[in-house]
Write an enzyme that holds these catalytic residues in place. Structure first.
Site, PDB file in Angstrom:
ATOM      1  N   HIS A   4      -1.147  -1.174  11.172  1.00 17.70           N
ATOM      2  CA  HIS A   4       0.296  -1.114  11.066  1.00 17.70           C
ATOM      3  C   HIS A   4       0.654   0.198  11.556  1.00 17.70           C
ATOM      4  O   HIS A   4       0.047   1.400  11.201  1.00 17.70           O
ATOM      5  CB  HIS A   4       0.642  -1.399   9.768  1.00 17.70           C
ATOM      6  CG  HIS A   4       0.525  -0.716   8.724  1.00 17.70           C
ATOM      7  ND1 HIS A   4       1.437   0.355   8.300  1.00 17.70           N
ATOM      8  CD2 HIS A   4      -0.389  -0.802   7.737  1.00 17.70           C
ATOM      9  CE1 HIS A   4       0.837   0.914   7.190  1.00 17.70           C
ATOM     10  NE2 HIS A   4      -0.186   0.525   6.787  1.00 17.70           N
ATOM     11  N   ASP A  18      -2.542   6.681   6.064  1.00 26.32           N
ATOM     12  CA  ASP A  18      -2.142   4.917   5.896  1.00 26.32           C
ATOM     13  C   ASP A  18      -1.093   5.116   6.618  1.00 26.32           C
ATOM     14  O   ASP A  18       0.165   5.153   6.350  1.00 26.32           O
ATOM     15  CB  ASP A  18      -1.825   5.036   4.277  1.00 26.32           C
ATOM     16  CG  ASP A  18      -1.294   3.683   3.919  1.00 26.32           C
ATOM     17  OD1 ASP A  18      -1.445   2.828   4.978  1.00 26.32           O
ATOM     18  OD2 ASP A  18      -0.625   3.516   2.951  1.00 26.32           O
ATOM     19  N   GLU A  39       4.657  -2.790   7.609  1.00 31.42           N
ATOM     20  CA  GLU A  39       3.799  -2.981   6.418  1.00 31.42           C
ATOM     21  C   GLU A  39       4.247  -2.325   5.226  1.00 31.42           C
ATOM     22  O   GLU A  39       4.143  -3.048   4.076  1.00 31.42           O
ATOM     23  CB  GLU A  39       2.340  -2.608   6.775  1.00 31.42           C
ATOM     24  CG  GLU A  39       1.301  -3.296   6.011  1.00 31.42           C
ATOM     25  CD  GLU A  39       0.992  -2.326   4.750  1.00 31.42           C
ATOM     26  OE1 GLU A  39       0.187  -2.809   3.818  1.00 31.42           O
ATOM     27  OE2 GLU A  39       1.609  -1.115   4.731  1.00 31.42           O
ATOM     28  N   GLU A  40       4.785  -1.243   5.015  1.00 33.28           N
ATOM     29  CA  GLU A  40       4.875  -0.431   3.561  1.00 33.28           C
ATOM     30  C   GLU A  40       5.846  -1.066   3.017  1.00 33.28           C
ATOM     31  O   GLU A  40       6.343  -0.703   1.869  1.00 33.28           O
ATOM     32  CB  GLU A  40       5.120   1.022   4.175  1.00 33.28           C
ATOM     33  CG  GLU A  40       4.067   1.733   4.861  1.00 33.28           C
ATOM     34  CD  GLU A  40       2.856   1.643   3.872  1.00 33.28           C
ATOM     35  OE1 GLU A  40       2.863   1.331   2.661  1.00 33.28           O
ATOM     36  OE2 GLU A  40       1.744   2.647   4.287  1.00 33.28           O
ATOM     37  N   ASP A  62      -6.757  -0.906   7.597  1.00 36.28           N
ATOM     38  CA  ASP A  62      -5.888  -0.192   6.873  1.00 36.28           C
ATOM     39  C   ASP A  62      -6.592   0.617   5.818  1.00 36.28           C
ATOM     40  O   ASP A  62      -7.743   0.453   5.479  1.00 36.28           O
ATOM     41  CB  ASP A  62      -4.999  -1.056   6.083  1.00 36.28           C
ATOM     42  CG  ASP A  62      -3.683  -0.773   5.753  1.00 36.28           C
ATOM     43  OD1 ASP A  62      -3.462   0.552   5.743  1.00 36.28           O
ATOM     44  OD2 ASP A  62      -2.665  -1.316   5.360  1.00 36.28           O
ATOM     45  N   HIS A 109       0.364   8.192   0.609  1.00 34.84           N
ATOM     46  CA  HIS A 109       1.877   8.130   0.187  1.00 34.84           C
ATOM     47  C   HIS A 109       2.369   9.435  -0.191  1.00 34.84           C
ATOM     48  O   HIS A 109       2.973   9.594  -0.949  1.00 34.84           O
ATOM     49  CB  HIS A 109       2.042   6.956  -0.412  1.00 34.84           C
ATOM     50  CG  HIS A 109       1.897   5.622  -0.001  1.00 34.84           C
ATOM     51  ND1 HIS A 109       2.887   4.666  -0.292  1.00 34.84           N
ATOM     52  CD2 HIS A 109       1.174   4.929   0.883  1.00 34.84           C
ATOM     53  CE1 HIS A 109       2.411   3.521   0.366  1.00 34.84           C
ATOM     54  NE2 HIS A 109       1.348   3.909   1.014  1.00 34.84           N
TER      55      HIS A 109
END
EC number: 3.4.11.7
Length: 355
Positions: free
Chosen positions: A65, A181, A213-214, A236, A319
């Site tokens: 992604h 990510d 995706e997130e 991922d 993140h």
């Protein structure tokens, strides 16, 4: 390009959920250079199809992604500061005191920092610092007032994305960057396509990257509907917990065998195939029991049900602006993915789907 240079190029691109264009452009350019013809789903996912010459060959999807976590401007305050809504999951503790870039509708790039109340201003007030709500964190571009912010093109709905430099760690084994990510997955698919460029396979491969995706695994629902794979492999990155006293997800211990997450359980046939393939290919693996999900969670529920899994690595502090990840883990995952796609055939797919 050396591996680090490729990592740096992809991780420094700024592209969040719903605004994946810069990464999509990078992938498209490289896919075309490798001789592939990209196509797109309705939300902006990008894929190429490597069609097998075998009649009725099984269709296999390998999908990264493109999006990283970011923010969207929700309000412009009278003093010119901004408030936001999150695009993806953020811990408020890692947001303050960081650099970001705000992208206006017309493509201007505006530097932004996040502010918190310094300890000097708390002295003598009796106040105790509290965990801030994301909606209360101040995003500051140093405008004099709201009118000046608007004059510079800032508007509600603009996106704000972390800005950092990607660097090697002192020992040369790891990298510090944002967005592993899932620029990890984006680099994985490009390396796979280069490896497969002159190879014929007994399966038809659909290789590319999803959007959004997130914010809820949205792109995978669209791409699996469009391309109708029989098996789905997400690529991922997941959070490492080794610095928090947990051995579930350790840097340098190889690619992950993700048997469980809250939205997905690996089916026995796929589990057996992955274990056997890893052993044959002599790939370093680690079992990973996840607390979050990947696009495999959406894909396995698509159409009439698609056996799915994630070919992953772990990284510390995902993140956030500063993620740490291991270069050998990437190489192990890449070797695993190559072994998977070159071992698959109609009989193997039938065995996997036999539960």
């Amino acid at each position: 390009m050396e591996l680090f240079d490729k990592v740096k190029a992809l991780t420094e691109i700024q592209a969040t959920s719903g605004f994946e264009g810069p990464v999509r452009d990078y992938l498209k350019k490289r896919m075309v250079e490798l001789g592939y013809t990209p196509e797109f789903d309705g939300l902006g996912g990008i894929f190429v199809t490597k069609t097998s010459k075998v009649e009725n060959a099984p269709r296999i999807m390998v999908a990264a992604h493109m999006d990283e976590v970011g923010f969207m401007v929700s309000a412009i305050k009278s003093d010119g500061t901004l408030r936001v809504v999150p695009l993806g999951g953020w811990n408020p503790l890692v947001v303050s005191g960081q650099r970001f870039t705000l992208f206006t509708r017309t493509g201007q790039k505006i530097p932004v920092v996040t502010g918190g109340l310094p300890p000097h201003l708390l002295r003598g007030t009796g106040a105790t610092p509290q965990m801030p709500a994301l909606s209360d964190i101040v995003f500051d571009a140093a405008f004099e007032d709201a009118a000046e912010a608007v004059q510079y093109g800032v508007a509600q709905g603009d996106v704000i994305i972390p800005e950092t430099e990607t660097i090697l760690t002192a020992n040369g084994k790891n990298v510090m960057s944002k967005a592993w990510d899932n620029r990890y997955g984006c680099l994985m698919i490009l390396e796979l396509l280069e490896f497969l460029a002159d190879k014929e396979l007994p399966v038809t491969l659909i290789v590319g990257a999803n959007v959004q995706e997130e914010v809820g695994l949205r792109g995978a629902k669209v791409s699996t509907t469009k391309f109708k794979p029989e098996l789905f492999f997400a690529v991922d990155c997941s959070p490492a917990s080794d610095t928090f006293g947990d051995d579930n997800g350790q840097l340098g211990q190889g690619t992950t065998l993700r048997f469980f997450d809250p939205g997905h359980i690996m089916l026995p046939g796929l589990k057996n195939f992955l274990l056997n393939t890893a052993e044959t290919a002599k790939v370093k693996t680690q079992v990973y029991m996840a607390k979050g999900g990947t696009d495999a969670g959406a894909a396995h529920l698509a159409n009439e049900g698609i056996p799915s899994t994630t070919i992953g690595v772990v990284a510390r502090y995902i993140h956030s602006h500063q993620t740490i990840f291991n270069l050998d883990d990437f190489s192990q995952a890449q070797n695993f993915l190559r072994a998977i796609v070159t071992h698959l055939n109609a009989d193997q797919v039938a065995q996997i789907k036999n539960y």
